[in-house]
Design a protein around this motif. Structure first.
Motif, PDB file in Angstrom:
ATOM      1  N   ALA A 162       0.842  -1.200   0.000  1.00 34.69           N
ATOM      2  CA  ALA A 162       0.000   0.000   0.000  1.00 34.69           C
ATOM      3  C   ALA A 162       0.876   1.248   0.000  1.00 34.69           C
ATOM      4  CB  ALA A 162      -0.909  -0.006   1.221  1.00 34.69           C
ATOM      5  N   ASP A 163       0.434   2.256  -0.729  1.00 32.53           N
ATOM      6  CA  ASP A 163       1.161   3.521  -0.752  1.00 32.53           C
ATOM      7  C   ASP A 163       1.121   4.169   0.624  1.00 32.53           C
ATOM      8  OD1 ASP A 163       1.708   3.241  -3.442  1.00 32.53           O
ATOM      9  OD2 ASP A 163      -0.079   4.345  -4.074  1.00 32.53           O
ATOM     10  N   ASP A 164       2.216   4.821   0.994  1.00 30.50           N
ATOM     11  CA  ASP A 164       2.271   5.546   2.259  1.00 30.50           C
ATOM     12  C   ASP A 164       1.433   6.814   2.124  1.00 30.50           C
ATOM     13  OD1 ASP A 164       2.829   6.872   4.584  1.00 30.50           O
ATOM     14  OD2 ASP A 164       5.001   6.965   4.289  1.00 30.50           O
ATOM     15  N   PRO A 165       0.330   6.937   2.883  1.00 27.04           N
ATOM     16  CA  PRO A 165      -0.519   8.126   2.743  1.00 27.04           C
ATOM     17  C   PRO A 165       0.165   9.402   3.194  1.00 27.04           C
ATOM     18  CG  PRO A 165      -1.201   6.834   4.640  1.00 27.04           C
ATOM     19  CD  PRO A 165      -0.175   6.017   3.905  1.00 27.04           C
ATOM     20  N   PHE A 166       1.263   9.253   3.947  1.00 26.69           N
ATOM     21  CA  PHE A 166       1.969  10.429   4.457  1.00 26.69           C
ATOM     22  C   PHE A 166       3.335  10.588   3.795  1.00 26.69           C
ATOM     23  CE2 PHE A 166      -0.682   8.920   8.106  1.00 26.69           C
ATOM     24  CZ  PHE A 166      -1.627   9.931   8.031  1.00 26.69           C
ATOM     25  N   ASP A 167       3.457  10.075   2.581  1.00 21.49           N
ATOM     26  CA  ASP A 167       4.712  10.204   1.855  1.00 21.49           C
ATOM     27  C   ASP A 167       5.050  11.681   1.662  1.00 21.49           C
ATOM     28  OD1 ASP A 167       6.966   9.473   0.391  1.00 21.49           O
ATOM     29  OD2 ASP A 167       5.881   9.503  -1.507  1.00 21.49           O
ATOM     30  N   CYS A 198      -0.303  13.470  12.506  1.00 19.70           N
ATOM     31  CA  CYS A 198      -0.989  12.602  11.552  1.00 19.70           C
ATOM     32  C   CYS A 198      -1.900  11.645  12.314  1.00 19.70           C
ATOM     33  CB  CYS A 198       0.025  11.804  10.725  1.00 19.70           C
ATOM     34  SG  CYS A 198       1.156  12.843   9.750  1.00 19.70           S
ATOM     35  N   TRP A 199      -3.109  11.495  11.829  1.00 18.30           N
ATOM     36  CA  TRP A 199      -4.047  10.513  12.373  1.00 18.30           C
ATOM     37  C   TRP A 199      -4.213   9.422  11.327  1.00 18.30           C
ATOM     38  CZ3 TRP A 199      -4.382  15.662  13.383  1.00 18.30           C
ATOM     39  CH2 TRP A 199      -4.584  16.067  14.708  1.00 18.30           C
ATOM     40  N   SER A 228     -11.281  15.718  10.117  1.00 15.40           N
ATOM     41  CA  SER A 228     -10.802  14.777   9.102  1.00 15.40           C
ATOM     42  C   SER A 228     -11.887  14.441   8.092  1.00 15.40           C
ATOM     43  CB  SER A 228     -10.308  13.490   9.768  1.00 15.40           C
ATOM     44  OG  SER A 228     -11.381  12.828  10.430  1.00 15.40           O
ATOM     45  N   GLY A 229     -13.103  14.914   8.338  1.00 18.19           N
ATOM     46  CA  GLY A 229     -14.212  14.617   7.445  1.00 18.19           C
ATOM     47  C   GLY A 229     -15.165  13.612   8.061  1.00 18.19           C
ATOM     48  N   THR A 234     -11.130   3.710   7.425  1.00 16.15           N
ATOM     49  CA  THR A 234      -9.748   4.001   7.038  1.00 16.15           C
ATOM     50  C   THR A 234      -9.585   5.511   6.946  1.00 16.15           C
ATOM     51  OG1 THR A 234      -9.458   1.930   5.812  1.00 16.15           O
ATOM     52  CG2 THR A 234      -7.990   3.758   5.244  1.00 16.15           C
ATOM     53  N   VAL A 235      -8.666   6.037   7.718  1.00  7.66           N
ATOM     54  CA  VAL A 235      -8.441   7.482   7.756  1.00  7.66           C
ATOM     55  C   VAL A 235      -6.946   7.755   7.675  1.00  7.66           C
ATOM     56  CG1 VAL A 235      -8.522   9.543   9.233  1.00  7.66           C
ATOM     57  CG2 VAL A 235     -10.544   8.098   9.011  1.00  7.66           C
ATOM     58  N   ALA A 236      -6.572   8.713   6.852  1.00  8.56           N
ATOM     59  CA  ALA A 236      -5.198   9.211   6.788  1.00  8.56           C
ATOM     60  C   ALA A 236      -5.308  10.731   6.708  1.00  8.56           C
ATOM     61  CB  ALA A 236      -4.460   8.647   5.586  1.00  8.56           C
ATOM     62  N   PHE A 237      -5.162  11.387   7.849  1.00 10.21           N
ATOM     63  CA  PHE A 237      -5.409  12.824   7.960  1.00 10.21           C
ATOM     64  C   PHE A 237      -4.233  13.462   8.677  1.00 10.21           C
ATOM     65  CE2 PHE A 237      -7.189  16.236  10.758  1.00 10.21           C
ATOM     66  CZ  PHE A 237      -7.463  17.164   9.766  1.00 10.21           C
ATOM     67  N   HIS A 238      -3.860  14.654   8.244  1.00  8.43           N
ATOM     68  CA  HIS A 238      -2.778  15.350   8.931  1.00  8.43           C
ATOM     69  C   HIS A 238      -3.077  16.839   9.005  1.00  8.43           C
ATOM     70  CE1 HIS A 238      -1.614  15.945   4.694  1.00  8.43           C
ATOM     71  NE2 HIS A 238      -0.997  17.035   5.113  1.00  8.43           N
TER      72      HIS A 238
END
Length: 307
Positions: A162-167, A198-199, A228-229, A234-238
């Protein structure tokens, strides 16, 4: 007669237990050889759908790790679901994760070897007691030669990491979920102004989100505040905090269960205090200032009357 039936049954079991035997025509390219095996029809259809046949007909050399039809069936693969340009890009990414640009024979594979596949992600090998695996797939037939490379047959479909959401994002703190799913972990952290929090959680059992509230353990949301919406599994929020403050937040679906957190930035936005311990907004400070102002006015008026 019975002995003949037993022999036939045992022979069938042995054949079923053997790895696929793939014959190849070294004068033909990789797609042509894959199409001729009889056990790679799904792979060939997927390559065609993704527009990759011409790529693998090129000069190469290529090394392809070819999942069998059974491997695709075990995955529950349905080619008809890839019906948009974005989904076709995903399909191409998956398929190119099975292709290495260059020749890799079985004799060159060592335990722990890592190579970069044509989709840009790395894949690693393990070799235990002569059994070669790439990722979690076992090589069942190795070194099938084609005119432009080598085919290794594998028993599972490889999925790219999986791609790193915080790349590219420097997360000073990453907040996840507690093991029971009813809390943030960590729930409180200190950071400096200018740092990013980052959450992140993936495939959680319940949907969660981050939404700013107006105080500690408060149930009142801040209008237009940080969020974060919508709640999601699945959440990737910063968010980057640029000023000293205390950021209070909660999970909307579980705010009644006190699922709160706080981020203390710098000094937390604490108001400065005077030497006697009272802030300038405190009642004592205001009263003292008022008394001094009244005394000053009285003295001023008295002086004018004496003049």
């Amino acid at each position: 007669m019975r002995k003949s039936i037993v022999y036939t049954f045992v022979a069938c079991l042995l054949i079923a237990a053997m790895p696929y035997s793939v014959s190849a025509d070294a004068s033909e390219d990789i797609p042509a050889n894959a199409a001729a095996t009889g056990v790679h029809d799904t792979l060939v259809e997927a390559l065609t759908h993704a527009g990759l046949v011409a790529t693998l007909q090129g000069d190469g050399p290529f090394t392809i790790f070819a999942p069998t039809d059974q491997a695709f069936a075990d995955l529950g693969f349905d080619l008809s679901t890839y019906d948009t340009p974005e989904e076709n890009e995903t399909l191409a990414d998956i398929l190119l994760y099975h292709v290495y640009s260059g020749n890799v024979t079985s004799s060159e594979v060592t335990d722990g070897l890592s190579v970069e596949m044509m989709n840009g992600d790395s894949a690693s090998f393990t070799v235990v007691d002569g059994v070669v695996k790439i990722g979690d797939a076992t090589v069942t037939t190795a070194d099938v030669n084609a005119s432009n490379g080598i085919i290794h047959v594998i028993d599972k479909v490889l999925m790219p990491p999986a791609d790193d959401p915080f790349d590219g994002i420097d997360c000073a703190v990453t907040v996840g979920l507690t093991s029971d799913g009813y809390g943030f972990s960590p729930s409180t952290r200190n950071i400096d102004a200018g740092q990013t929090v980052c959450w992140s959680w993936t495939d959680a059992a319940m949907a969660h989100n981050v939404k700013q509230v107006d105080g500690f353990q408060s149930s009142t949301y801040v209008t237009g505040g940080i969020t974060s919406g919508a709640p999601a599994t699945t959440v990737a929020f910063h968010h980057t905090f640029t000023e000293n403050q205390t950021f209070y937040y909660a999970c909307e679906p579980h705010i009644g269960m006190k699922m709160h957190g706080e981020i203390i930035v710098g000094d937390g936005g604490v108001q400065p205090v005077s030497n006697n311990g009272e802030s300038e907004d405190a009642p004592g400070f205001v009263s003292s200032t008022l008394v001094l102002a009244v005394l000053g006015a009285v003295l001023f008026l008295g002086r004018r009357q004496n003049q």
